[in-house]
Scaffold this motif. Structure first.
Motif, PDB file in Angstrom:
ATOM      1  N   ASN A   7      38.978  66.770  36.043  1.00 48.48           N
ATOM      2  CA  ASN A   7      38.818  67.846  35.304  1.00 48.48           C
ATOM      3  C   ASN A   7      37.575  68.698  35.388  1.00 48.48           C
ATOM      4  N   GLU A 134      33.952  73.689  29.371  1.00 49.57           N
ATOM      5  CA  GLU A 134      34.648  73.269  30.030  1.00 49.57           C
ATOM      6  C   GLU A 134      36.110  72.820  29.286  1.00 49.57           C
ATOM      7  N   SER A 135      35.444  71.788  28.209  1.00 50.63           N
ATOM      8  CA  SER A 135      36.783  71.041  27.581  1.00 50.63           C
ATOM      9  C   SER A 135      37.354  72.348  26.634  1.00 50.63           C
ATOM     10  N   LYS A 137      37.905  75.346  27.475  1.00 50.51           N
ATOM     11  CA  LYS A 137      38.451  76.221  28.447  1.00 50.51           C
ATOM     12  C   LYS A 137      37.777  77.796  28.165  1.00 50.51           C
TER      13      LYS A 137
END
Length: 194
Positions: A7, A134-135, A137
């Motif tokens: 990810n 990033e987690s 979004k």
């Protein structure tokens, strides 16, 4: 040195050495290297009759280990070149993660105006913030990547050289089995850049 998951998030980061230290030396000083048996899942997947352990994909600077795989080097057969192409496609997430990290946190693209002893905390904070955004979004603009690509030319990073360490026999056997499996099951691929 960093380990990045699929990810694009940083899972293990080592920030205690200057850039002039060889990647393999940094790796051997890392908690990942010292505690691999407790950090890396100790499970395997049966691929064409052989149990293949979970492995980390590394670049040529690292030694081949039972839990770390790298590509072939030197004069390559078509199957070895194809294996490298498939393996390198797995490393794309690492390149993308570092690109996005530098694009979001521009302090990493220039000389830091702080005591050198404080730089590791800044880098770790940027990696932590990267994982957070990033987690969640958070929006990322590809234009940012273009803007920071010029900084790479101003401050180039050292080129990794192949590790001179001996590769472990189990790691070599796993790589050879995966090479044969990919060659028999998927189309051979060629490197686009020579």
């Amino acid at each position: 040195m960093a380990v990045v998951d699929h990810n694009g998030r940083f899972r293990n980061v080592v920030i205690k050495h200057p850039g002039s230290v060889h990647d393999a030396a940094v790796f051997k000083d890392s908690s990942l290297y010292k505690n691999a048996q407790t950090i890396i899942p100790q499970t395997s997947e049966n691929i064409d009759g052989v149990d293949i352990p979970y492995m980390i994909v590394g670049d040529p600077a690292y030694p081949m280990l039972p839990w770390l795989i790298k590509g072939y080097s030197g004069s390559l057969s078509a199957e070895e070149e194809s294996f490298n192409v498939y393996l390198n496609s797995a490393r794309v997430s690492v390149e993308m993660a570092f690109g996005r990290l530098k694009a979001r946190w521009r302090i990493l693209c220039k000389k830091m105006d702080c005591a050198y002893t404080f730089s590791p905390q800044i880098i770790l904070a940027c990696c932590t913030l990267h994982n957070f955004v990033e987690s969640h979004k958070e929006q990322f603009f590809t234009q940012w990547l273009e803007e920071v690509s010029n900084s790479d030319q101003l401050f180039p990073q050292p080129i990794a050289v192949q590790s001179r360490d001996r590769d472990c026999v189990p790691g070599v056997a796993v790589r050879n089995h995966l090479k044969q499996y990919l060659a028999a099951s998927y189309p051979l691929r060629k490197t686009l850049i020579r």
